[in-house]
Design a protein around this motif. Structure first.
Motif, PDB file in Angstrom:
ATOM      1  N   ILE A   1     -10.625 -35.138  74.324  1.00  0.00           N
ATOM      2  CA  ILE A   1     -11.663 -35.771  75.142  1.00  0.00           C
ATOM      3  C   ILE A   1     -12.686 -34.747  75.599  1.00  0.00           C
ATOM      4  N   VAL A   2     -12.191 -33.603  76.077  1.00  0.00           N
ATOM      5  CA  VAL A   2     -13.095 -32.559  76.558  1.00  0.00           C
ATOM      6  C   VAL A   2     -14.016 -32.094  75.434  1.00  0.00           C
ATOM      7  N   GLY A   3     -13.446 -31.830  74.259  1.00  0.00           N
ATOM      8  CA  GLY A   3     -14.249 -31.364  73.134  1.00  0.00           C
ATOM      9  C   GLY A   3     -15.256 -32.386  72.675  1.00  0.00           C
ATOM     10  N   PHE A   4     -14.813 -33.631  72.510  1.00  0.00           N
ATOM     11  CA  PHE A   4     -15.719 -34.697  72.086  1.00  0.00           C
ATOM     12  C   PHE A   4     -16.842 -34.904  73.099  1.00  0.00           C
ATOM     13  N   GLN A   5     -16.484 -34.891  74.376  1.00  0.00           N
ATOM     14  CA  GLN A   5     -17.478 -35.169  75.415  1.00  0.00           C
ATOM     15  C   GLN A   5     -18.567 -34.112  75.442  1.00  0.00           C
ATOM     16  N   ARG A   6     -18.178 -32.831  75.387  1.00  0.00           N
ATOM     17  CA  ARG A   6     -19.193 -31.783  75.441  1.00  0.00           C
ATOM     18  C   ARG A   6     -20.072 -31.808  74.204  1.00  0.00           C
ATOM     19  N   ALA A   7     -19.493 -32.114  73.033  1.00  0.00           N
ATOM     20  CA  ALA A   7     -20.289 -32.178  71.808  1.00  0.00           C
ATOM     21  C   ALA A   7     -21.266 -33.342  71.852  1.00  0.00           C
ATOM     22  N   ALA A   8     -20.764 -34.502  72.269  1.00  0.00           N
ATOM     23  CA  ALA A   8     -21.616 -35.695  72.325  1.00  0.00           C
ATOM     24  C   ALA A   8     -22.745 -35.514  73.330  1.00  0.00           C
ATOM     25  N   PHE A   9     -22.445 -34.878  74.448  1.00  0.00           N
ATOM     26  CA  PHE A   9     -23.466 -34.675  75.470  1.00  0.00           C
ATOM     27  C   PHE A   9     -24.427 -33.555  75.084  1.00  0.00           C
ATOM     28  N   SER A  10     -24.026 -32.731  74.116  1.00  0.00           N
ATOM     29  CA  SER A  10     -24.900 -31.647  73.677  1.00  0.00           C
ATOM     30  C   SER A  10     -25.882 -32.109  72.612  1.00  0.00           C
ATOM     31  N   ASN A  11     -25.378 -32.777  71.561  1.00  0.00           N
ATOM     32  CA  ASN A  11     -26.284 -33.135  70.451  1.00  0.00           C
ATOM     33  C   ASN A  11     -26.947 -34.499  70.610  1.00  0.00           C
ATOM     34  N   GLU A  12     -26.480 -35.309  71.577  1.00  0.00           N
ATOM     35  CA  GLU A  12     -27.112 -36.588  71.909  1.00  0.00           C
ATOM     36  C   GLU A  12     -27.195 -37.559  70.736  1.00  0.00           C
ATOM     37  N   ALA A  13     -26.335 -37.384  69.730  1.00  0.00           N
ATOM     38  CA  ALA A  13     -26.306 -38.327  68.618  1.00  0.00           C
ATOM     39  C   ALA A  13     -25.847 -39.690  69.127  1.00  0.00           C
ATOM     40  N   GLY A  14     -26.662 -40.709  68.913  1.00  0.00           N
ATOM     41  CA  GLY A  14     -26.365 -42.051  69.399  1.00  0.00           C
ATOM     42  C   GLY A  14     -27.170 -42.419  70.618  1.00  0.00           C
ATOM     43  N   VAL A  15     -27.742 -41.417  71.287  1.00  0.00           N
ATOM     44  CA  VAL A  15     -28.599 -41.685  72.445  1.00  0.00           C
ATOM     45  C   VAL A  15     -29.913 -42.315  71.987  1.00  0.00           C
ATOM     46  N   GLY A  16     -30.385 -41.927  70.799  1.00  0.00           N
ATOM     47  CA  GLY A  16     -31.602 -42.524  70.230  1.00  0.00           C
ATOM     48  C   GLY A  16     -32.872 -41.755  70.485  1.00  0.00           C
ATOM     49  N   SER A  17     -32.816 -40.786  71.401  1.00  0.00           N
ATOM     50  CA  SER A  17     -34.027 -40.063  71.783  1.00  0.00           C
ATOM     51  C   SER A  17     -34.640 -39.300  70.615  1.00  0.00           C
ATOM     52  N   ALA A  18     -33.803 -38.666  69.799  1.00  0.00           N
ATOM     53  CA  ALA A  18     -34.321 -37.835  68.703  1.00  0.00           C
ATOM     54  C   ALA A  18     -35.138 -38.638  67.701  1.00  0.00           C
ATOM     55  N   SER A  19     -34.812 -39.919  67.547  1.00  0.00           N
ATOM     56  CA  SER A  19     -35.542 -40.734  66.566  1.00  0.00           C
ATOM     57  C   SER A  19     -37.013 -40.886  66.946  1.00  0.00           C
ATOM     58  N   ILE A  20     -37.337 -40.676  68.223  1.00  0.00           N
ATOM     59  CA  ILE A  20     -38.727 -40.757  68.665  1.00  0.00           C
ATOM     60  C   ILE A  20     -39.525 -39.609  68.064  1.00  0.00           C
ATOM     61  N   ALA A  21     -38.934 -38.412  68.051  1.00  0.00           N
ATOM     62  CA  ALA A  21     -39.605 -37.262  67.445  1.00  0.00           C
ATOM     63  C   ALA A  21     -39.645 -37.383  65.931  1.00  0.00           C
ATOM     64  N   HIS A  22     -38.541 -37.811  65.347  1.00  0.00           N
ATOM     65  CA  HIS A  22     -38.477 -37.927  63.884  1.00  0.00           C
ATOM     66  C   HIS A  22     -39.427 -39.003  63.348  1.00  0.00           C
ATOM     67  N   ALA A  23     -39.741 -39.996  64.178  1.00  0.00           N
ATOM     68  CA  ALA A  23     -40.625 -41.082  63.729  1.00  0.00           C
ATOM     69  C   ALA A  23     -42.027 -40.586  63.395  1.00  0.00           C
ATOM     70  N   ALA A  24     -42.419 -39.431  63.925  1.00  0.00           N
ATOM     71  CA  ALA A  24     -43.782 -38.919  63.730  1.00  0.00           C
ATOM     72  C   ALA A  24     -43.947 -38.143  62.425  1.00  0.00           C
ATOM     73  N   VAL A  25     -42.910 -38.073  61.604  1.00  0.00           N
ATOM     74  CA  VAL A  25     -42.949 -37.248  60.399  1.00  0.00           C
ATOM     75  C   VAL A  25     -43.878 -37.832  59.325  1.00  0.00           C
ATOM     76  N   LYS A  26     -44.419 -36.947  58.495  1.00  0.00           N
ATOM     77  CA  LYS A  26     -45.239 -37.373  57.361  1.00  0.00           C
ATOM     78  C   LYS A  26     -44.319 -37.697  56.191  1.00  0.00           C
ATOM     79  N   THR A  27     -44.157 -38.957  55.907  1.00  0.00           N
ATOM     80  CA  THR A  27     -43.294 -39.368  54.798  1.00  0.00           C
ATOM     81  C   THR A  27     -43.543 -40.819  54.426  1.00  0.00           C
ATOM     82  N   ARG A  28     -43.218 -41.132  53.178  1.00  0.00           N
ATOM     83  CA  ARG A  28     -43.259 -42.526  52.713  1.00  0.00           C
ATOM     84  C   ARG A  28     -41.860 -43.136  52.685  1.00  0.00           C
ATOM     85  N   PHE A  29     -40.849 -42.277  52.761  1.00  0.00           N
ATOM     86  CA  PHE A  29     -39.471 -42.744  52.670  1.00  0.00           C
ATOM     87  C   PHE A  29     -38.756 -42.524  53.999  1.00  0.00           C
TER      88      PHE A  29
END
Length: 534
Positions: free
Chosen positions: A331-359
Motif C-alpha cells: 500500500i505504501v509503495g503503490f500510494q507514493r507512486a500513484a501520488f507521484s506520477n498522477e497517472a489516472g488523475v487526467g491532468s497530464a492529458s491537458i498538456a499532451h493535448a497541445a501536441v502537433k500530431t495527426r494521430f
C-alpha cells in the motif's frame, strides 16, 4: 460573465493582500479547516484490506491501471521502444503528414504517389515539449520527499511496489493522453483546448451518455482549478521557500514568493508554447542533475548494492512474515507512486493535448514514458540512495508501518520526507543540500508552470475563453504563489490536494468507457508507422 469573474476576484483579493499577516492566516485555518477535513474524508475514504486502511482513490487508480494494462495487452512494455522513437521524432514525417486517397484511385493504400499529400498539422508543441511539460508537473517533491516517506514507513520493500505501480501507470497515461488529443478543440487563434473536460463531454456524447459526460466534465474542471491553486501552486511555493530559507538561515517567505511569482509570470503569460520551451530545458537538466548525483552515490558504494537489492526484494514480500505486513508495504509503495506520477488523475492529458500530431495515439504512446521516468527511474534512484547510504553509515532506523517518521541513530531526532533524502545525500556528497535546494526550487517552479496551464484550461472551460477570464486566473494564480511561500495555510493546501485526487473519479469513469476508442486509434497509428507485432 465578466461581473461574475470579478466578483470571484474581489472575494479572494483580501487573501492575496494580507496573506502574510498571521491573524488572517489563523482565521482562514479556523474557518476552512472543517470544510477541508470533510472533503479529504470523502476523497481519501479508507477501505480495510488485510487489516490495513487503503484510500478508495488508490484502489480506483490501481484497478484502472491494471485494467488498461490487460486491455491493451501490455502496450506499456510492448511499445516502450516505439515511445522513445516517437519522442525523438523518428515518426514525425508520418505523424505530421497524411496521404489522402484520390477519388477513383484504383489502388487505395498502395502507391502513395497516386494520392495528394495533406500538409500542415494541428498543435502548438512537439512530442518532446508536451512530454516535458507533463513531466514537469509530476517530477518534483514526490520523487524527493514522497519516496523518503515510503521508505521511512514501509521500509526498503516499498520500492518494488513503487516500480510496479509506475509500470501500470504507463498504461493509464497512454489512454488519457490519446483521448486528450482525439477530442481536443482548436480556438480561432489556433490555441488548443484539451483534456478530460473535453473527452468526457464529447466522447461520452458519442456513446449516448451526453448528460453524464457534461456532469463529469464540469466536476473535473472545478477540481483541476482547485488543485492548481493548492497542490500545484501553494504547496510547491511553500516547500521551495522552506528549503531556501533553511539553507540560507532566512525567514523571507514573502519576498521569495514575490520573486517566484515574477518568474512564473514571465513564462505563463506566453501560454503552452513558452511553457513547453522552458520545460524542455529545465526538466532534462534537473533530471540529469538529480539522477546523476544518485548514480555517483550508488557507484561510490557499489559493494553495498547486493545487500540493498536484497533488503528491497525481501522487504517487499517478507514484511513481518504476515500477509498484513506485505499488504502494508504494498500500500505504501503503490500510494507514493500513484501520488507521484498522477497517472489516472487526467491532468497530464491537458498538456499532451497541445501536441502537433495527426494521430492521437502517437501522443498516448509518448505520454506512457512519463510514469517510467518519474517513478521507475527517478523514484527508484532516490530509494536506492536512501537504502544504500543507510547500510553504509547506519543513519537511521526504519519506522514500523504505523509510524510516520524514521529515527536518526544516536540523536533520537525524527525525520521524514525531504529532510531524510537530504541527510542520505549529504552523508555521501558533502554539501549536497545546496544542490538539493536548487533541485527543489526547480522542481517546484516547473510544477507551477504546468499546473498553471492545467488550471487555466479548467477555468476557461467553466468561464469562457476570453481575455478577461485568462487574466483573472493568471492574476489569482500568481497571488497564490505569494500566499504559499509566505504562509502555512495547511487546511487550504490539504483541501486542494484532495481536489487533485478527486479528479480521479470522473476521469477513470471516462477512460474505461472510452477505452475502445483508444484501441482503434492505437491500431491506426501503429499501422501508419509500419509497426510489426512482437
Amino acid at each position: 460573465m465578466k461581473k461574475y469573474l470579478f466578483s470571484i476576484f474581489t472575494l479572494i483579493l483580501p487573501f492575496l493582500t494580507f496573506a502574510q499577516e498571521t491573524s488572517i492566516e489563523e482565521d482562514i485555518e479556523a474557518k476552512f479547516g472543517p470544510f477541508s477535513e470533510a472533503v479529504s474524508r470523502v476523497v481519501f475514504y479508507p477501505v480495510t484490506i488485510a487489516g490495513k486502511d487503503v484510500p478508495i482513490v488508490l484502489i480506483v487508480l490501481l484497478l484502472g491501471a491494471l485494467f488498461f494494462t490487460l486491455y491493451f495487452k501490455f502496450a506499456n512494455i510492448r511499445l516502450l521502444k516505439v515511445a522513445f522513437y516517437a519522442t525523438k521524432g523518428k515518426y514525425d514525417e508520418i505523424d505530421h503528414h497524411s496521404v489522402d486517397v484520390v477519388a477513383g484511385d484504383s489502388t487505395p493504400g498502395g502507391d502513395v504517389f497516386e494520392s495528394p499529400q495533406a500538409e500542415g498539422v494541428i498543435g502548438e508543441v512537439t512530442h518532446f515539449q508536451a512530454l516535458t511539460a507533463a513531466l514537469s508537473a509530476t517530477v518534483g517533491l514526490g520523487n524527493i520527499a514522497g519516496v523518503a516517506v515510503a521508505i521511512a514507513i514501509g521500509g526498503p520493500g516499498a520500492t518494488i511496489w513503487m516500480i510496479l505501480a509506475g509500470f501500470l501507470g504507463m498504461s493509464t497515461k497512454l489512454v488519457e493522453a490519446t483521448l486528450g488529443v482525439k477530442y481536443r478543440e482548436v480556438g480561432e487563434d489556433g490555441k488548443i483546448y484539451g483534456g478530460p473536460m473535453y473527452y468526457l463531454k464529447k466522447g461520452l456524447k458519442e456513446k449516448n451518455l451526453g448528460g453524464l459526460g457534461k456532469v463529469l466534465a464540469a466536476m473535473f474542471a472545478v477540481f483541476v482549478v482547485g488543485g492548481s491553486f493548492g497542490g500545484g501552486n501553494m504547496f510547491q511555493a511553500n516547500q521551495a521557500a522552506a528549503q531556501f530559507n533553511l539553507l540560507f538561515g532566512m525567514d523571507e517567505g514573502f519576498l521569495f514568493g514575490v520573486l517566484m511569482a515574477v518568474l512564473v509570470a514571465v513564462v505563463i503569460i506566453g501560454g503552452i508554447k513558452r511553457i513547453g520551451r522552458v520545460t524542455e530545458k529545465i526538466v532534462p537538466f534537473m533530471g540529469i542533475m538529480y539522477v546523476g548525483a544518485a548514480l555517483v552515490i550508488i557507484f561510490m558504494n557499489v559493494t553495498a548494492i547486493p545487500e540493498a537489492i536484497g533488503q528491497i526484494w525481501n522487504g517487499a514480500f517478507e514484511s513481518n512474515s504476515l500477509l498484513g505486513g506485505v499488504i502494508g508495504v504494498m500500500i505504501v509503495g503503490f500510494q507514493r507512486a500513484a501520488f507521484s506520477n498522477e497517472a489516472g488523475v487526467g491532468s497530464a492529458s491537458i498538456a499532451h493535448a497541445a501536441v502537433k500530431t495527426r494521430f492521437p495515439a502517437s501522443e498516448g504512446i509518448v505520454a506512457s514514458i512519463g510514469p517510467f521516468v518519474d517513478t521507475v527511474v527517478i523514484c527508484t534512484m532516490t530509494a536506492l540512495v536512501i537504502v544504500i547510504t543507510n547500510i553504509k553509515s547506519n543513519l537511521f532506523n526504519y519506522a514500523n508501518l504505523e509510524g510516520s517518521n524514521v529515527i536518526m541513530n544516536g540523536t533520537g531526532e525524527h525525520l521524514g520526507g525531504v529532510d531524510l533524502t537530504s541527510v542520505a545525500f549529504d552523508s555521501a556528497i558533502p554539501n549536497f543540500s545546496i544542490l538539493l535546494t536548487i533541485a527543489v526550487i526547480l522542481f517546484a517552479f516547473s510544477t507551477m508552470l504546468s499546473w498553471s496551464y492545467y488550471g487555466i484550461q479548467g477555468w476557461k472551460y467553466l468561464f469562457g475563453k476570453g481575455k478577461v477570464a485568462d487574466l483573472v486566473y493568471k492574476f489569482l494564480f500568481l497571488g497564490f504563489v505569494i500566499i504559499g511561500a509566505s504562509s502555512s495555510l495547511n487546511s487550504v493546501i490539504d483541501f486542494s490536494d484532495a481536489m487533485i485526487f478527486a479528479m480521479v473519479f470522473p476521469n477513470i469513469i471516462g477512460l474505461i468507457l472510452l477505452a475502445p476508442k483508444v484501441r482503434v486509434e492505437l491500431k491506426r497509428y501503429l499501422t501508419a508507422i509500419g509497426h510489426k507485432k512482437d
